[in-house]
Design an enzyme around this catalytic site. Structure first.
Site, mmCIF file in Angstrom:
data_model
loop_
_atom_site.group_PDB
_atom_site.id
_atom_site.type_symbol
_atom_site.label_atom_id
_atom_site.label_comp_id
_atom_site.label_asym_id
_atom_site.label_seq_id
_atom_site.Cartn_x
_atom_site.Cartn_y
_atom_site.Cartn_z
ATOM 1 N N SER A 24 -4.416 -7.403 7.266
ATOM 2 C CA SER A 24 -4.949 -5.987 6.856
ATOM 3 C C SER A 24 -3.786 -4.828 7.343
ATOM 4 O O SER A 24 -3.460 -5.090 8.648
ATOM 5 C CB SER A 24 -6.143 -5.668 7.368
ATOM 6 O OG SER A 24 -6.401 -4.210 7.495
ATOM 7 N N GLY A 25 -3.381 -4.228 6.307
ATOM 8 C CA GLY A 25 -2.501 -3.018 6.435
ATOM 9 C C GLY A 25 -2.895 -1.969 7.618
ATOM 10 O O GLY A 25 -2.394 -1.493 8.506
ATOM 11 N N LEU A 26 -4.316 -1.867 7.183
ATOM 12 C CA LEU A 26 -5.057 -0.781 8.388
ATOM 13 C C LEU A 26 -4.741 -1.347 9.561
ATOM 14 O O LEU A 26 -4.697 -0.521 10.477
ATOM 15 C CB LEU A 26 -6.450 -0.618 7.626
ATOM 16 C CG LEU A 26 -7.478 0.014 8.689
ATOM 17 C CD1 LEU A 26 -6.887 1.550 9.058
ATOM 18 C CD2 LEU A 26 -8.960 0.055 8.110
ATOM 19 N N ASP A 78 -2.287 4.217 8.657
ATOM 20 C CA ASP A 78 -2.140 3.645 7.618
ATOM 21 C C ASP A 78 -1.400 4.511 6.418
ATOM 22 O O ASP A 78 -2.181 4.432 5.148
ATOM 23 C CB ASP A 78 -3.624 3.109 7.129
ATOM 24 C CG ASP A 78 -3.450 1.920 6.052
ATOM 25 O OD1 ASP A 78 -2.305 1.200 5.940
ATOM 26 O OD2 ASP A 78 -4.496 1.754 5.330
ATOM 27 N N ASP A 97 -1.724 -7.766 3.043
ATOM 28 C CA ASP A 97 -1.897 -6.536 2.458
ATOM 29 C C ASP A 97 -0.663 -5.862 2.386
ATOM 30 O O ASP A 97 -0.080 -5.148 3.486
ATOM 31 C CB ASP A 97 -3.010 -5.732 3.343
ATOM 32 C CG ASP A 97 -3.426 -4.505 2.712
ATOM 33 O OD1 ASP A 97 -2.814 -4.150 1.776
ATOM 34 O OD2 ASP A 97 -4.011 -3.544 3.586
ATOM 35 N N ASP A 153 0.355 -3.332 0.792
ATOM 36 C CA ASP A 153 0.296 -1.686 0.266
ATOM 37 C C ASP A 153 0.980 -1.790 -1.142
ATOM 38 O O ASP A 153 0.417 -2.298 -2.276
ATOM 39 C CB ASP A 153 1.165 -0.837 1.294
ATOM 40 C CG ASP A 153 0.485 -0.804 2.641
ATOM 41 O OD1 ASP A 153 -0.600 -1.218 2.803
ATOM 42 O OD2 ASP A 153 1.315 -0.511 3.520
ATOM 43 N N GLU A 158 -0.855 -2.956 -4.405
ATOM 44 C CA GLU A 158 -2.172 -1.853 -4.885
ATOM 45 C C GLU A 158 -1.346 -0.968 -5.899
ATOM 46 O O GLU A 158 -0.107 -0.622 -5.584
ATOM 47 C CB GLU A 158 -2.737 -1.075 -3.992
ATOM 48 C CG GLU A 158 -2.024 -0.541 -3.007
ATOM 49 C CD GLU A 158 -3.029 0.049 -1.685
ATOM 50 O OE1 GLU A 158 -3.319 1.197 -1.615
ATOM 51 O OE2 GLU A 158 -3.126 -0.671 -0.833
ATOM 52 N N LYS A 179 1.674 4.945 0.632
ATOM 53 C CA LYS A 179 0.638 4.954 0.503
ATOM 54 C C LYS A 179 -0.337 5.595 1.311
ATOM 55 O O LYS A 179 0.103 6.016 2.488
ATOM 56 C CB LYS A 179 -0.159 3.360 0.325
ATOM 57 C CG LYS A 179 -0.020 2.736 1.391
ATOM 58 C CD LYS A 179 -0.993 2.900 2.600
ATOM 59 C CE LYS A 179 -2.414 2.446 2.098
ATOM 60 N NZ LYS A 179 -2.817 1.062 2.246
ATOM 61 N N ASN A 219 -4.738 5.156 2.974
ATOM 62 C CA ASN A 219 -5.737 4.311 2.894
ATOM 63 C C ASN A 219 -6.575 4.748 2.049
ATOM 64 O O ASN A 219 -6.944 6.220 1.767
ATOM 65 C CB ASN A 219 -6.423 4.358 4.240
ATOM 66 C CG ASN A 219 -7.464 3.100 4.526
ATOM 67 O OD1 ASN A 219 -8.611 3.597 4.065
ATOM 68 N ND2 ASN A 219 -7.214 2.231 4.791
ATOM 69 N N SER A 220 -7.138 3.902 1.080
ATOM 70 C CA SER A 220 -8.365 4.132 0.030
ATOM 71 C C SER A 220 -9.582 5.145 0.378
ATOM 72 O O SER A 220 -10.071 5.868 -0.355
ATOM 73 C CB SER A 220 -8.553 2.844 -0.443
ATOM 74 O OG SER A 220 -7.425 2.065 -1.008
ATOM 75 N N ARG A 228 -3.937 -5.237 -7.050
ATOM 76 C CA ARG A 228 -5.193 -4.435 -6.566
ATOM 77 C C ARG A 228 -5.349 -3.158 -7.401
ATOM 78 O O ARG A 228 -4.366 -2.573 -7.305
ATOM 79 C CB ARG A 228 -4.823 -4.286 -4.900
ATOM 80 C CG ARG A 228 -6.060 -3.199 -4.259
ATOM 81 C CD ARG A 228 -6.024 -3.304 -2.820
ATOM 82 N NE ARG A 228 -6.530 -1.923 -2.303
ATOM 83 C CZ ARG A 228 -6.342 -1.786 -0.913
ATOM 84 N NH1 ARG A 228 -5.975 -2.847 -0.248
ATOM 85 N NH2 ARG A 228 -6.771 -0.621 -0.464
ATOM 86 N N HIS A 281 -11.281 -2.789 -6.186
ATOM 87 C CA HIS A 281 -11.736 -2.219 -4.983
ATOM 88 C C HIS A 281 -12.643 -1.061 -5.360
ATOM 89 O O HIS A 281 -12.582 -0.394 -6.603
ATOM 90 C CB HIS A 281 -10.465 -1.618 -4.239
ATOM 91 C CG HIS A 281 -10.577 -1.498 -2.839
ATOM 92 N ND1 HIS A 281 -11.475 -2.053 -1.883
ATOM 93 C CD2 HIS A 281 -9.939 -0.739 -2.018
ATOM 94 C CE1 HIS A 281 -11.462 -1.245 -0.903
ATOM 95 N NE2 HIS A 281 -10.487 -0.876 -0.773
#
Length: 528
Positions: free
Chosen positions: A42-44, A54, A81, A83, A110, A116, A118-119, A155, A186
């Site tokens: 996970s990038g986060l 992130d 991940d 990004d 993504e 980026k 975080n979503s 993504r 997502h």
């Protein structure tokens, strides 16, 4: 099976599979040990573990370093991940090549802009990449791979950005045609309605991956019913770690003690297990010299050393410093250097002062009324295989250990042939079967006796001896024969060795100086 093939099979399976988040080598190993078939890097989580946001604040090469450790730690595949791919199509190509070199099974990119965000942070305000530009990035990734099973996941952030189902489907189809191996759709809603609607229209035209972080209450069986191929548990290991660390750190800070947390945290031995310490031990046996590894040492260090007066008021003699280092520390360091790690210290006076790491201790609480032999008998179970027994108040030149280890006799002692008689001190004088002689130094010389009142000795026992497995067995057998005499007459180690030598051989290894013992203040002054 290759890691890339493992991941590709998971994504294309007709069954719903799961992969779990990890953010470093240790968490990756835990994920594998629990039974997961794959890992979400996970990038986060990686950025959080590095202490940054992130938002691509950790460079792609820093992320690469983290996942290389993760890949080395496990045998299951890792999906990174990635990004936005850390740049344009050219950055994407280089990323894929570097991931393949490090054994990473796939990457998920993504369709947002670099850098980026975080979503789940103001997602609707985040612009999406153009479809054509993102498709070019997917094609570049697929063209760059050398392993045909390397996985590229596209993504879709359309739901996150509030663009709706039609945009999500349009992008998904474009990414499929561009060569993506799977689509990750997502959503940040607390229910899975967007996912369900997407799957109903999408059908089974291409593998779909989901991340149920926000809609976690949706029954998992629904995902399988809708035709989802894989679910990612995306960040719960790092979140669990933060909670545990905050609680533990707060408890220790408030208590100024470890008492209330020791039973709630992982044991150090379990950490060693996760790190593969057992494998390293086996490798050491295979690749390192075995010299010294299959033996143990008993250091007799129970006495105070009352002749040293106030110097040993608060510490035992073995902890006195010579040239800035305690005697015991020097002994242990020398032994470690020749590969001996199994060390037991018999302590007594001010025993709390002896607390070296990786050294076992046995306590002789009756040190004031017992002898060095009594201390040794407390450690009798440690006399096993090849064992060195040493006094805790001696210092020797390093080569003396090698002299002792080079002997293959059942029992050997080190005797100084160039001793000087000291009228103020008791000395462990040796009578041998032959004196030291340069011309015949290879001849076998055996012990006759050790006595402090000898008038014409051949040398001085320095307090260092070695027994092999057969010698250890015989030594213990002799103890059983004479133990009543030992108790009745308060035998010392010298008297026991003399008794043993009357019926069995104890070989002598002569040296000329190169050692000291600390008995009085003058000794410290002389050798500092």
């Amino acid at each position: 099976m290759k890691k890339t093939t493992q991941l590709k099979n998971l994504i294309n399976s007709k069954n719903l599979d799961f992969i779990m988040e990890a953010h470093n080598g240790l968490s990756a190993k835990i994920v594998e040990n629990v039974g997961f078939k794959g890992i979400w890097a996970s990038g986060l989580s990686i950025s959080a573990a590095l202490g940054v946001r992130d938002n691509n604040e950790a460079s792609w090469t820093q992320v690469l370093e983290v996942i290389e450790f993760m890949s080395d730690a496990v045998n299951i595949p890792i999906l990174l991940d990635g990004d936005t791919g850390y740049g344009n199509f050219n950055n994407m190509r280089r990323l894929v090549r570097k991931l393949e070199q490090r054994g990473i099974a796939g990457v998920c990119i993504e369709d947002k802009l670099f850098p980026k965000t975080n979503s789940f942070i103001n997602g609707e305000a985040q612009p999406l990449a153009g479809i054509d530009e993102f498709c070019g990035k997917i094609k570049a990734a697929k063209d760059a791979q050398t392993d045909p099973d390397f996985v590229v996941v596209a993504r879709i952030e359309a739901f996150i950005a509030g663009w709706g189902l039609e945009e999500a489907l349009k992008r998904a189809e474009a990414y499929r045609l561009a060569g993506a191996d799977a689509i990750l759709v997502h959503s940040k809603k607390s229910n899975a309605t967007e996912i369900k609607t997407f799957m109903e229209v999408w059908g089974n035209r291409h593998p779909v991956i989901i991340v149920p972080t926000k809609y976690y209450s949706t029954p998992t069986e629904h995902f399988e019913e809708w035709g989802v191929n894989m679910a990612i548990w995306a960040n719960h290991n790092v979140r669990a770690a933060v909670t545990a660390m905050e609680e533990t750190t707060k408890q220790i800070f408030e208590d100024q003690s470890l008492v209330n947390v020791e039973g709630t945290v992982s044991s150090v031995s379990h950490i060693f297990e996760l790190q593969g310490a057992d494998e390293l031990k086996e490798a050491e046996k295979k690749y390192l010299p075995t010299y010294g590894q299959d033996m143990n040492v008993i250091i007799l260090a129970a006495s105070r050393g009352s002749q040293l007066g106030d110097l040993t008021k608060d510490i035992p003699k073995t902890m006195l410093k010579v040239n800035g280092t305690p005697i015991l520390h020097t002994l242990v360091n020398q032994l470690n250097e020749i590969g001996v790690k199994d060390i037991t210290v018999v302590r007594g006076y001010k025993k709390e002062a002896i607390n070296l790491p990786n050294v076992k201790t046995i306590d002789n609480d009756e040190y004031a009324t017992t002898t060095d032999l009594d201390s040794l008998l407390l450690a009798v179970d440690e006399i096993k295989g090849t064992t060195i027994i040493a006094y805790g108040d001696i210092l020797v030149k390093s080569y003396i250990w090698n002299e002792l280890l080079s002997t293959d006799d059942e029992i050997s002692i080190i005797v100084d042939a160039s001793f000087e008689r000291n009228m103020k001190q008791k000395q462990d004088f040796v009578i041998a079967s032959a004196p030291y002689n340069r011309k015949t130094f290879n001849q076998k010389v055996n012990l006759i006796s050790i006595d402090t009142h000898c008038t014409s000795p051949h040398g001085e026992f320095i307090g260092l001896l070695k027994v092999n497995q057969q010698g250890a067995k015989k030594l213990k057998e002799h103890y059983l024969l004479v133990k009543e005499k030992i108790k009745k007459n308060y035998w010392t180690l010298n008297e026991f060795l003399t008794s043993y030598a009357s019926v069995n051989n104890i070989s002598i290894k002569y040296i000329n100086g190169a050692w000291i013992d600390i008995d009085e203040i003058e000794d410290l002054q002389k050798y500092k």
